[in-house]
Design a protein around this motif. Structure first.
Motif, PDB file in Angstrom:
ATOM      1  N   VAL A 113     -13.279 -29.024  18.366  1.00 38.17           N
ATOM      2  CA  VAL A 113     -12.142 -28.971  17.457  1.00 38.17           C
ATOM      3  C   VAL A 113     -12.688 -28.992  16.026  1.00 38.17           C
ATOM      4  CG1 VAL A 113     -10.038 -30.143  16.703  1.00 38.17           C
ATOM      5  CG2 VAL A 113     -10.703 -30.200  19.118  1.00 38.17           C
ATOM      6  N   GLY A 114     -12.285 -28.025  15.218  1.00 38.91           N
ATOM      7  CA  GLY A 114     -12.691 -28.000  13.814  1.00 38.91           C
ATOM      8  C   GLY A 114     -11.869 -29.007  13.033  1.00 38.91           C
ATOM      9  N   ILE A 115     -12.518 -29.825  12.226  1.00 38.48           N
ATOM     10  CA  ILE A 115     -11.817 -30.889  11.500  1.00 38.48           C
ATOM     11  C   ILE A 115     -11.554 -30.508  10.047  1.00 38.48           C
ATOM     12  CG2 ILE A 115     -11.973 -33.281  10.713  1.00 38.48           C
ATOM     13  CD1 ILE A 115     -13.480 -33.903  13.280  1.00 38.48           C
ATOM     14  N   ASN A 116     -12.525 -29.912   9.379  1.00 38.79           N
ATOM     15  CA  ASN A 116     -12.338 -29.589   7.968  1.00 38.79           C
ATOM     16  C   ASN A 116     -11.404 -28.394   7.809  1.00 38.79           C
ATOM     17  OD1 ASN A 116     -14.868 -28.425   9.143  1.00 38.79           O
ATOM     18  ND2 ASN A 116     -14.741 -27.170   7.285  1.00 38.79           N
ATOM     19  N   ASP A 117     -10.858 -28.221   6.599  1.00 42.28           N
ATOM     20  CA  ASP A 117      -9.923 -27.127   6.318  1.00 42.28           C
ATOM     21  C   ASP A 117     -10.543 -25.773   6.616  1.00 42.28           C
ATOM     22  OD1 ASP A 117      -7.914 -28.820   5.474  1.00 42.28           O
ATOM     23  OD2 ASP A 117      -8.437 -28.669   3.343  1.00 42.28           O
ATOM     24  N   GLY A 118      -9.772 -24.902   7.257  1.00 40.94           N
ATOM     25  CA  GLY A 118     -10.222 -23.552   7.555  1.00 40.94           C
ATOM     26  C   GLY A 118     -11.135 -23.450   8.767  1.00 40.94           C
ATOM     27  N   ASN A 119     -11.356 -24.545   9.463  1.00 36.97           N
ATOM     28  CA  ASN A 119     -12.245 -24.566  10.623  1.00 36.97           C
ATOM     29  C   ASN A 119     -11.387 -24.735  11.875  1.00 36.97           C
ATOM     30  OD1 ASN A 119     -14.144 -25.085  12.601  1.00 36.97           O
ATOM     31  ND2 ASN A 119     -15.109 -26.780  11.516  1.00 36.97           N
ATOM     32  N   ASP A 120     -11.212 -23.655  12.634  1.00 37.41           N
ATOM     33  CA  ASP A 120     -10.369 -23.692  13.830  1.00 37.41           C
ATOM     34  C   ASP A 120     -11.115 -24.166  15.067  1.00 37.41           C
ATOM     35  OD1 ASP A 120      -8.158 -22.790  12.423  1.00 37.41           O
ATOM     36  OD2 ASP A 120      -8.676 -20.687  12.760  1.00 37.41           O
ATOM     37  N   GLY A 121     -12.445 -24.308  14.967  1.00 37.29           N
ATOM     38  CA  GLY A 121     -13.216 -24.728  16.135  1.00 37.29           C
ATOM     39  C   GLY A 121     -13.443 -23.566  17.078  1.00 37.29           C
ATOM     40  N   GLY A 122     -13.989 -23.882  18.277  1.00 37.57           N
ATOM     41  CA  GLY A 122     -14.257 -22.838  19.247  1.00 37.57           C
ATOM     42  C   GLY A 122     -14.925 -23.368  20.498  1.00 37.57           C
ATOM     43  N   PHE A 123     -15.238 -22.457  21.402  1.00 41.83           N
ATOM     44  CA  PHE A 123     -15.912 -22.800  22.656  1.00 41.83           C
ATOM     45  C   PHE A 123     -17.223 -23.511  22.334  1.00 41.83           C
ATOM     46  CE2 PHE A 123     -19.070 -21.589  25.922  1.00 41.83           C
ATOM     47  CZ  PHE A 123     -18.500 -22.267  27.003  1.00 41.83           C
ATOM     48  N   TYR A 143     -29.561 -28.029  22.074  1.00 40.65           N
ATOM     49  CA  TYR A 143     -29.143 -26.876  21.286  1.00 40.65           C
ATOM     50  C   TYR A 143     -27.619 -26.851  21.348  1.00 40.65           C
ATOM     51  CZ  TYR A 143     -28.404 -22.027  19.935  1.00 40.65           C
ATOM     52  OH  TYR A 143     -27.980 -20.878  19.299  1.00 40.65           O
ATOM     53  N   THR A 144     -26.984 -26.891  20.195  1.00 47.54           N
ATOM     54  CA  THR A 144     -25.527 -26.855  20.161  1.00 47.54           C
ATOM     55  C   THR A 144     -25.074 -25.472  19.723  1.00 47.54           C
ATOM     56  OG1 THR A 144     -25.342 -29.196  19.630  1.00 47.54           O
ATOM     57  CG2 THR A 144     -23.453 -27.824  19.086  1.00 47.54           C
ATOM     58  N   GLY A 145     -24.147 -24.909  20.478  1.00 49.13           N
ATOM     59  CA  GLY A 145     -23.550 -23.631  20.122  1.00 49.13           C
ATOM     60  C   GLY A 145     -22.037 -23.745  20.122  1.00 49.13           C
ATOM     61  N   ILE A 146     -21.419 -23.229  19.062  1.00 44.56           N
ATOM     62  CA  ILE A 146     -19.957 -23.190  18.971  1.00 44.56           C
ATOM     63  C   ILE A 146     -19.580 -21.765  18.590  1.00 44.56           C
ATOM     64  CG2 ILE A 146     -17.887 -24.108  17.863  1.00 44.56           C
ATOM     65  CD1 ILE A 146     -19.575 -26.649  17.224  1.00 44.56           C
ATOM     66  N   SER A 147     -18.826 -21.105  19.458  1.00 44.39           N
ATOM     67  CA  SER A 147     -18.388 -19.730  19.210  1.00 44.39           C
ATOM     68  C   SER A 147     -17.095 -19.775  18.414  1.00 44.39           C
ATOM     69  CB  SER A 147     -18.158 -18.997  20.530  1.00 44.39           C
ATOM     70  OG  SER A 147     -19.343 -18.980  21.289  1.00 44.39           O
ATOM     71  N   LEU A 148     -17.163 -19.366  17.167  1.00 41.14           N
ATOM     72  CA  LEU A 148     -16.002 -19.385  16.281  1.00 41.14           C
ATOM     73  C   LEU A 148     -15.358 -18.005  16.245  1.00 41.14           C
ATOM     74  CD1 LEU A 148     -17.702 -21.454  13.447  1.00 41.14           C
ATOM     75  CD2 LEU A 148     -16.160 -22.297  15.222  1.00 41.14           C
ATOM     76  N   ASP A 151     -17.336 -12.925  14.577  1.00 41.39           N
ATOM     77  CA  ASP A 151     -18.704 -12.907  15.085  1.00 41.39           C
ATOM     78  C   ASP A 151     -19.526 -14.087  14.581  1.00 41.39           C
ATOM     79  OD1 ASP A 151     -18.317 -10.590  16.520  1.00 41.39           O
ATOM     80  OD2 ASP A 151     -18.855  -9.288  14.844  1.00 41.39           O
ATOM     81  N   PHE A 152     -18.867 -15.121  14.053  1.00 38.11           N
ATOM     82  CA  PHE A 152     -19.586 -16.258  13.485  1.00 38.11           C
ATOM     83  C   PHE A 152     -19.832 -17.303  14.565  1.00 38.11           C
ATOM     84  CE2 PHE A 152     -20.116 -20.133  10.978  1.00 38.11           C
ATOM     85  CZ  PHE A 152     -20.978 -19.697   9.984  1.00 38.11           C
ATOM     86  N   ASN A 153     -21.074 -17.721  14.691  1.00 37.43           N
ATOM     87  CA  ASN A 153     -21.451 -18.767  15.644  1.00 37.43           C
ATOM     88  C   ASN A 153     -22.064 -19.929  14.890  1.00 37.43           C
ATOM     89  OD1 ASN A 153     -20.802 -17.514  18.205  1.00 37.43           O
ATOM     90  ND2 ASN A 153     -22.425 -16.072  17.697  1.00 37.43           N
ATOM     91  N   TRP A 154     -21.745 -21.130  15.318  1.00 39.02           N
ATOM     92  CA  TRP A 154     -22.310 -22.343  14.721  1.00 39.02           C
ATOM     93  C   TRP A 154     -23.355 -22.876  15.684  1.00 39.02           C
ATOM     94  CZ3 TRP A 154     -22.010 -24.104   9.995  1.00 39.02           C
ATOM     95  CH2 TRP A 154     -22.587 -25.329   9.738  1.00 39.02           C
ATOM     96  N   ASN A 155     -24.622 -22.882  15.271  1.00 30.19           N
ATOM     97  CA  ASN A 155     -25.712 -23.301  16.147  1.00 30.19           C
ATOM     98  C   ASN A 155     -26.608 -24.311  15.441  1.00 30.19           C
ATOM     99  OD1 ASN A 155     -24.966 -21.312  18.128  1.00 30.19           O
ATOM    100  ND2 ASN A 155     -25.846 -19.802  16.758  1.00 30.19           N
TER     101      ASN A 155
END
Length: 165
Positions: A113-123, A143-148, A151-155
């Protein structure tokens, strides 16, 4: 929202498992990679996990955590912009395989779950390996991966310390 409800269902279903291995808490430091390294240089997180013994070699359960990535100051050529911190609240099912008495490997799967403004979170997915320092203390490399969206991924690549409660 469907992913969060599915994760909650798996957590409740996991309550029916008989043997307990119990709760643990972990802290970790991470280095953002890929897309995430453009806006952050360092992250800190805390995780709470509750696992049940499924067999002698496998535990399953649920995990929840909090991750804060510290925003970078970016020079645009016309001045600098301070990127705000990026924060996630991962909710996941967790599995751990005991490879030897001291080494384990596992994965957390769920939704961050995205907490800050504009962050919707992802898988959310987090493969990891662990090394037991004692009966109650261990090290983890993950290794942490979040698919936002898009095409943006948070790793991040993380090093952590785990304490069995």
């Amino acid at each position: 929202m469907k992913k969060v409800l599915f994760t909650a269902f798996l957590f409740v279903a996991g309550l029916s498992l008989q043997a307990q291995t119990g709760p643990s808490v972990g802290i970790n430091a991470g280095i953002p990679t890929g897309d995430a390294s453009d806006v952050s240089g360092f992250s800190l997180g805390i995780d709470f996990t509750y696992l049940w013994s499924v067999s002698d070699k496998f535990d399953a359960g649920a995990a929840v955590g909090f991750s804060n990535a510290f925003g970078k100051e970016i020079d645009t050529g016309l001045g600098s912009i301070q990127i705000e911190d990026i924060q996630f609240l991962p909710v996941a099912v967790a599995g751990r395989a005991h490879l030897t008495e001291d080494f384990s490997a596992g994965v957390d799967l769920g939704y961050a779950v995205g907490i800050n403004d504009g962050n919707d979170g992802g898988f959310y997915y987090r493969p990891m390996v662990g090394y037991s320092l004692s009966e109650k203390l261990g090290l983890s490399l993950s290794y942490t991966g979040i698919s936002l969206e898009g095409d943006f991924n948070w790793n991040t690549i993380n090093l952590g310390l785990m304490l069995a409660l």
